[in-house]
Scaffold this motif. Sequence first.
Motif, PDB file in Angstrom:
ATOM      1  N   UNK A  86      -6.254  -8.164   1.675  1.00  0.00           N
ATOM      2  CA  UNK A  86      -6.050  -8.417   3.107  1.00  0.00           C
ATOM      3  C   UNK A  86      -6.819  -9.650   3.561  1.00  0.00           C
ATOM      4  N   UNK A  87      -8.056  -9.752   3.091  1.00  0.00           N
ATOM      5  CA  UNK A  87      -8.867 -10.919   3.444  1.00  0.00           C
ATOM      6  C   UNK A  87      -8.235 -12.202   2.924  1.00  0.00           C
ATOM      7  N   UNK A  88      -7.722 -12.144   1.687  1.00  0.00           N
ATOM      8  CA  UNK A  88      -7.059 -13.321   1.115  1.00  0.00           C
ATOM      9  C   UNK A  88      -5.812 -13.688   1.908  1.00  0.00           C
ATOM     10  N   UNK A  89      -5.048 -12.690   2.326  1.00  0.00           N
ATOM     11  CA  UNK A  89      -3.837 -12.945   3.103  1.00  0.00           C
ATOM     12  C   UNK A  89      -4.188 -13.583   4.458  1.00  0.00           C
ATOM     13  N   UNK A  94      -6.546   1.668  -0.227  1.00  0.00           N
ATOM     14  CA  UNK A  94      -7.104   0.918   0.910  1.00  0.00           C
ATOM     15  C   UNK A  94      -8.340   0.145   0.469  1.00  0.00           C
ATOM     16  N   UNK A  95      -9.165   0.778  -0.373  1.00  0.00           N
ATOM     17  CA  UNK A  95     -10.363   0.091  -0.881  1.00  0.00           C
ATOM     18  C   UNK A  95      -9.973  -1.063  -1.821  1.00  0.00           C
ATOM     19  N   UNK A  96      -8.962  -0.838  -2.641  1.00  0.00           N
ATOM     20  CA  UNK A  96      -8.540  -1.872  -3.592  1.00  0.00           C
ATOM     21  C   UNK A  96      -7.872  -3.057  -2.893  1.00  0.00           C
ATOM     22  N   UNK A 148       0.829  -1.197   0.000  1.00  0.00           N
ATOM     23  CA  UNK A 148       0.000   0.000   0.000  1.00  0.00           C
ATOM     24  C   UNK A 148       0.868   1.254   0.000  1.00  0.00           C
ATOM     25  N   UNK A 149       1.924   1.242   0.806  1.00  0.00           N
ATOM     26  CA  UNK A 149       2.830   2.399   0.830  1.00  0.00           C
ATOM     27  C   UNK A 149       3.469   2.623  -0.529  1.00  0.00           C
ATOM     28  N   UNK A 150       3.881   1.517  -1.172  1.00  0.00           N
ATOM     29  CA  UNK A 150       4.497   1.657  -2.492  1.00  0.00           C
ATOM     30  C   UNK A 150       3.507   2.207  -3.516  1.00  0.00           C
ATOM     31  N   UNK A 151       2.249   1.722  -3.420  1.00  0.00           N
ATOM     32  CA  UNK A 151       1.247   2.240  -4.361  1.00  0.00           C
ATOM     33  C   UNK A 151       1.019   3.734  -4.144  1.00  0.00           C
ATOM     34  N   UNK A 152       0.878   4.128  -2.850  1.00  0.00           N
ATOM     35  CA  UNK A 152       0.659   5.548  -2.560  1.00  0.00           C
ATOM     36  C   UNK A 152       1.843   6.371  -3.035  1.00  0.00           C
ATOM     37  N   UNK A 192      -4.150  14.575  -3.708  1.00  0.00           N
ATOM     38  CA  UNK A 192      -3.908  13.332  -4.443  1.00  0.00           C
ATOM     39  C   UNK A 192      -3.496  12.206  -3.512  1.00  0.00           C
ATOM     40  N   UNK A 193      -2.642  12.529  -2.517  1.00  0.00           N
ATOM     41  CA  UNK A 193      -2.212  11.501  -1.562  1.00  0.00           C
ATOM     42  C   UNK A 193      -3.404  10.965  -0.779  1.00  0.00           C
ATOM     43  N   UNK A 194      -4.300  11.876  -0.364  1.00  0.00           N
ATOM     44  CA  UNK A 194      -5.494  11.439   0.379  1.00  0.00           C
ATOM     45  C   UNK A 194      -6.354  10.532  -0.488  1.00  0.00           C
ATOM     46  N   UNK A 195      -6.582  10.952  -1.750  1.00  0.00           N
ATOM     47  CA  UNK A 195      -7.407  10.137  -2.650  1.00  0.00           C
ATOM     48  C   UNK A 195      -6.734   8.789  -2.946  1.00  0.00           C
ATOM     49  N   UNK A 196      -5.435   8.833  -3.167  1.00  0.00           N
ATOM     50  CA  UNK A 196      -4.712   7.583  -3.457  1.00  0.00           C
ATOM     51  C   UNK A 196      -4.762   6.649  -2.256  1.00  0.00           C
TER      52      UNK A 196
END
Length: 572
Positions: free
Chosen positions: A221-224, A214-216, A6-10, A205-209
Amino acid sequence: MLKSLQTRLILTLSIILLASGIGMSYYTYSTSQRVVIESIGKQAQTIANAAAELVDPRQYEELKETMQMNDYYNDLQQQLYQLKQSNGLKYLYTMSVAEDGSVYYVVDGSALDQNSDDFSALGEVEQELDELVQLAFSSKQSQLGVLDYAEAYGATISAYTPILNDAGEMVGVIGADFDATDIYEHLASNRLTTIIIIAATLIVSIILVYAITRWMLSPLRSLLKTMKLVQSGDLTVQLSSKGSDEIAALSGAFAALTSELRSTLVKLSASQTVIKQSITTLSSNIVSADHLGEQLSQHIELADKQFSIQHQAQGETTQAMRETASGMTHVTETAERMLSAASHATALSVSGNESMAELQEQMGEIQLSSKKVMEDLLALQNLSQDIQDIVSLIKQIAAQTSMLALNASIEAARAGEQGRGFSVVAQEVRKLADQSDQAATQVEQLIEHMLSLSTGANEASRLSIEEVDTGVTAVSAAGEIFNRIGNEINSVQQQASQLSATSLQINTSIHHLDKLTEDASQLSEEAMHATKEVKKNIMVQYDSVQQMKEMAELLSEQSAELEGLLSRFKLS
């Protein structure tokens, strides 16, 4: 790992948005700056071109030569001043090049007051020479400058036009400078505003990303979480795969993999149970075979002793027959000793008859023992066949287990990194299946060797029985001969006249009996040799049974190890 993703995506998306914003802002800012500078610069260049039209090249050259202010100097200065004032220029002047290469001012239209600080006198050398001036002198072409800022002159935009004489030679340059301080400050203000807008855009943009990532990553997370449960050995988990994106496809594939692995391990557990039951049955049969081998060994030892006794009795019988033959020879030599020899022959006949009866009884016992040995060997062959069937079943189960382990390895390889743990389990299961198959093959080879030895022993026992039957027949014949000898001796006693003929007949019968006794002795020796071979084969078979016991123990250990591996997983 998920937070890192998630950090890398953001970070990645923010950098892309920031770079896009900076690129667009820089392009907009530079474009507007270039348009303004080109517009003002072209205007300055137009004014410089118009000023060049006011210059008289001939008089301008005279002015350069004399370096004295004259009427032409004053007229040109007035014209340049008016042109500068009417167009809002900051500076408008002419310049020339001296013989030493320095550039100096000729006519300055900045101010009518020649004592002003902004005024450049005739012949004043320019200390901070602009590169565009040098380029204009060297190329003899008009030059348009860029927005330039200096502490001494402020922000300016310059344009230079060459002054050419009638011969096309360059005699000077007219420079026109626009005051661009307001433009410079306005552009600086726009630059600051652009930076603020970029910063605000980056924060939004950071807030939206962050919200989008997190939604994506919520399904991931559930799979993990489910994968961690499966990694701990719980294969009863249920994973829902909503949607049609790649994460949903991954969840569906992992759920299918988990289901197939659970089915495989259930089948493997069932196979392990069958293997365990088969090993128990095999161990029981091996114990029975071991006990039967011990009984058979005891019977063989007893038969060996009986054969030894029989052989000794046959030796004594042979010796007795030879003594009888010697006595009958003496009977034929003298009639006077006939009665004494006949009495002695009668005693020997009675003793021989008793020995034959005893020998016949012993031969009967040997016959029964040989038949018992043959029956035990047949029972051992049947038991070995049962063991071989069980080993075949174990090999089939091992092959099925190996195939199931191979399928599990393939499915684990498809799962990639997440299936590495299943791949290790599948490899261990397959290794155990291969070891079980190898052990079962060794057991099968030992059983085949044991069957071969049992078949040889059975054949030897059969031949021994046949030879014993022959010996019984010979002994029976010998007993009948002894009876006949007794009758003949009685007849000799009663009929002395027939002594010679009877003695010859008895002598002949004794020689025949001696031959039969020798044959019986030879048969007894062969029976003893066969019994020793059977005993040797029984010992080899006993060793084979011990090896089978070791193999069964090894299979039991491998079955326990497989059961321990299966106990790690929760299948229901």
